[in-house]
Design an enzyme around this catalytic site. Structure first.
Site, PDB file in Angstrom:
ATOM      1  N   SER A 249       0.858  -1.198   0.000  1.00  0.00           N
ATOM      2  CA  SER A 249       0.000   0.000   0.000  1.00  0.00           C
ATOM      3  C   SER A 249       0.888   1.240   0.000  1.00  0.00           C
ATOM      4  O   SER A 249       2.091   1.152   0.292  1.00  0.00           O
ATOM      5  CB  SER A 249      -0.863  -0.025   1.275  1.00  0.00           C
ATOM      6  OG  SER A 249      -1.431   1.248   1.529  1.00  0.00           O
TER       7      SER A 249
ATOM      8  N   TYR B 123      -3.742  -0.735   9.870  1.00  0.00           N
ATOM      9  CA  TYR B 123      -3.505  -0.888   8.429  1.00  0.00           C
ATOM     10  C   TYR B 123      -2.089  -0.425   8.093  1.00  0.00           C
ATOM     11  O   TYR B 123      -1.349  -1.116   7.390  1.00  0.00           O
ATOM     12  CB  TYR B 123      -4.548  -0.075   7.654  1.00  0.00           C
ATOM     13  CG  TYR B 123      -4.547  -0.330   6.163  1.00  0.00           C
ATOM     14  CD1 TYR B 123      -5.160  -1.457   5.628  1.00  0.00           C
ATOM     15  CD2 TYR B 123      -3.924   0.553   5.289  1.00  0.00           C
ATOM     16  CE1 TYR B 123      -5.161  -1.692   4.253  1.00  0.00           C
ATOM     17  CE2 TYR B 123      -3.915   0.325   3.918  1.00  0.00           C
ATOM     18  CZ  TYR B 123      -4.547  -0.798   3.408  1.00  0.00           C
ATOM     19  OH  TYR B 123      -4.536  -1.029   2.053  1.00  0.00           O
TER      20      TYR B 123
HETATM   21  P1  NAP Z   1     -11.770  -5.125  -1.325  1.00  0.00           P
HETATM   22  O1  NAP Z   1     -12.558  -4.793  -2.541  1.00  0.00           O
HETATM   23  O2  NAP Z   1     -12.325  -4.809   0.016  1.00  0.00           O
HETATM   24  O3  NAP Z   1     -11.332  -6.659  -1.386  1.00  0.00           O
HETATM   25  C1  NAP Z   1     -10.655  -7.279  -0.332  1.00  0.00           C
HETATM   26  C2  NAP Z   1     -10.640  -8.770  -0.562  1.00  0.00           C
HETATM   27  O4  NAP Z   1     -10.062  -9.418   0.591  1.00  0.00           O
HETATM   28  C3  NAP Z   1     -12.039  -9.339  -0.714  1.00  0.00           C
HETATM   29  O5  NAP Z   1     -11.999 -10.404  -1.626  1.00  0.00           O
HETATM   30  C4  NAP Z   1     -12.316  -9.850   0.693  1.00  0.00           C
HETATM   31  O6  NAP Z   1     -13.295 -10.864   0.753  1.00  0.00           O
HETATM   32  C5  NAP Z   1     -10.956 -10.413   1.042  1.00  0.00           C
HETATM   33  N1  NAP Z   1     -10.859 -10.669   2.468  1.00  0.00           N
HETATM   34  C6  NAP Z   1     -11.005  -9.769   3.467  1.00  0.00           C
HETATM   35  N2  NAP Z   1     -10.919 -10.402   4.656  1.00  0.00           N
HETATM   36  C7  NAP Z   1     -10.730 -11.716   4.394  1.00  0.00           C
HETATM   37  C8  NAP Z   1     -10.578 -12.866   5.195  1.00  0.00           C
HETATM   38  N3  NAP Z   1     -10.629 -12.809   6.527  1.00  0.00           N
HETATM   39  N4  NAP Z   1     -10.403 -14.059   4.597  1.00  0.00           N
HETATM   40  C9  NAP Z   1     -10.382 -14.154   3.246  1.00  0.00           C
HETATM   41  N5  NAP Z   1     -10.517 -13.095   2.421  1.00  0.00           N
HETATM   42  C10 NAP Z   1     -10.705 -11.896   2.996  1.00  0.00           C
HETATM   43  O7  NAP Z   1     -10.393  -4.361  -1.356  1.00  0.00           O
HETATM   44  P2  NAP Z   1      -9.327  -4.083  -2.514  1.00  0.00           P
HETATM   45  O8  NAP Z   1      -9.190  -2.626  -2.620  1.00  0.00           O
HETATM   46  O9  NAP Z   1      -9.573  -4.893  -3.726  1.00  0.00           O
HETATM   47  O10 NAP Z   1      -8.032  -4.594  -1.741  1.00  0.00           O
HETATM   48  C11 NAP Z   1      -7.222  -5.663  -2.158  1.00  0.00           C
HETATM   49  C12 NAP Z   1      -5.846  -5.478  -1.531  1.00  0.00           C
HETATM   50  O11 NAP Z   1      -5.276  -4.263  -2.027  1.00  0.00           O
HETATM   51  C13 NAP Z   1      -5.881  -5.342  -0.013  1.00  0.00           C
HETATM   52  O12 NAP Z   1      -4.745  -5.981   0.536  1.00  0.00           O
HETATM   53  C14 NAP Z   1      -5.794  -3.839   0.190  1.00  0.00           C
HETATM   54  O13 NAP Z   1      -5.246  -3.506   1.439  1.00  0.00           O
HETATM   55  C15 NAP Z   1      -4.858  -3.471  -0.934  1.00  0.00           C
HETATM   56  N6  NAP Z   1      -4.896  -2.056  -1.328  1.00  0.00           N
HETATM   57  C16 NAP Z   1      -6.008  -1.487  -1.870  1.00  0.00           C
HETATM   58  C17 NAP Z   1      -5.953  -0.155  -2.246  1.00  0.00           C
HETATM   59  C18 NAP Z   1      -7.117   0.547  -2.879  1.00  0.00           C
HETATM   60  O14 NAP Z   1      -6.996   1.738  -3.163  1.00  0.00           O
HETATM   61  N7  NAP Z   1      -8.236  -0.101  -3.138  1.00  0.00           N
HETATM   62  C19 NAP Z   1      -4.802   0.581  -2.052  1.00  0.00           C
HETATM   63  C20 NAP Z   1      -3.708  -0.024  -1.490  1.00  0.00           C
HETATM   64  C21 NAP Z   1      -3.757  -1.347  -1.141  1.00  0.00           C
HETATM   65  P3  NAP Z   1     -14.817 -10.507   1.209  1.00  0.00           P
HETATM   66  O15 NAP Z   1     -15.476  -9.937  -0.011  1.00  0.00           O
HETATM   67  O16 NAP Z   1     -15.362 -11.843   1.634  1.00  0.00           O
HETATM   68  O17 NAP Z   1     -14.733  -9.520   2.324  1.00  0.00           O
END
Ligand code: NAP
Length: 253
Positions: free
Chosen positions: A145, A158
């Protein structure tokens, strides 16, 4: 240059949290490059399964809650029984909790650290053992991140977890490069997913963020697939322990 370097034909990739957002785009990107996908999700990711199968690859889901590490042996067993080998792990699943540091609870600390850091470490360890048993090497890609580099605000666990992801990416690379295992990370900037819905809903905060991004827009999940395919491919064989920012220039300012 031999463009086959970027091909992932016949490889198996484990992608955690691929029912939505960045994980879904990563799973589809890897599938388009030739991978079969073992998804790790809390429930069946129907849409992702359809998308992967539509490009002619196999998709198998393991239901698991990555808050706990007990599920990890089953993930490895299932991947090996379905696909015979594992080649790529993308540690994508992650959560965020927002609260002032002064009021932050132990539960919000533990939940985030367990999914974002503890499970990332132990799943990587289990997959690396499999890579070593296969004598094949392999690729591990952690999703970091901007808060691997910056402090952030109102997201203490986080920031701790994602700073930790950058650190263990380096440590694991140091220890496992000798097995031809490449451990690297991708640090997404601001991407329009569920994870950032609260930020985008706040009009003032949304405008401040867009104004600060040199590319002038939020990232879309597809912006992440290419860098992920690259790190998963032979083209990245000499990259170890690096965290690549995919951020529209955010960190360059
Ligand atoms: P998201 O749409 O909230 O997706 C998160 C994913 O993680 C979902 O598939 C969720 O499943 C899964 N997850 C959460 N808790 C879990 C658990 N206990 N066991 C198994 N799966 C679990 O978020 P995203 O933005 O795509 O994020 C993906 C990654 O990118 C994360 O590591 C996030 O920190 C990182 N990131 C995102 C951004 C951004 O701007 N979006 C920026 C920097 C980093 P459920 O649907 O079942 O909850």
């Amino acid at each position: 240059m031999n463009m086959d370097l970027f091909s992932l034909t016949g490889k198996t990739a484990i992608v955690t949290g691929c029912n939505t957002g960045l994980g879904q785009a990563i799973a589809l990107g890897l599938a388009k490059a030739g991978c079969n996908i073992l998804g790790v999700n809390r429930s069946l990711p129907v849409e992702t399964q359809q998308q992967v199968e539509a490009v002619g690859r196999k998709f198998v889901n393991v239901e698991a809650d990555l808050t706990k590490t007990e599920c990890i042996p089953h993930i490895i067993e299932r991947a090996v029984s379905e696909f015979k080998h594992i080649d790529i792990l993308v540690n994508n699943a992650g959560i965020i909790r927002r609260e002032d540091a002064i009021n932050f609870t132990e539960e919000d600390w533990d939940d985030v650290m367990n999914v974002n850091l503890k499970s990332v470490f132990f799943l990587s360890q289990a997959v690396a053992k499999q890579f070593i048993a296969q004598n094949s090497g392999g690729k591990i890609i952690n999703i970091a991140s901007m808060l691997s580099f910056q402090g952030g605000i109102r997201v203490p666990s986080y920031t701790a977890s994602k700073s930790g992801v950058l650190g263990i990416t380096r440590l694991l690379a140091n220890e496992w490069a000798k097995y031809n295992i490449n451990v690297n990370a991708i640090a997404p900037g601001y991407f329009a997913t569920n994870n950032t819905a609260a930020l985008r809903a706040d009009e003032k905060r949304n405008q401040e963020i867009v104004d600060r991004i040199p590319a002038g827009r939020w990232g879309t999940s597809d912006d992440l697939a290419g860098p992920c395919v690259f790190l998963a491919s032979e083209a990245a064989n000499y990259i170890h322990g690096y965290t690549i920012a995919v951020d529209g220039g955010w960190l360059a300012r």
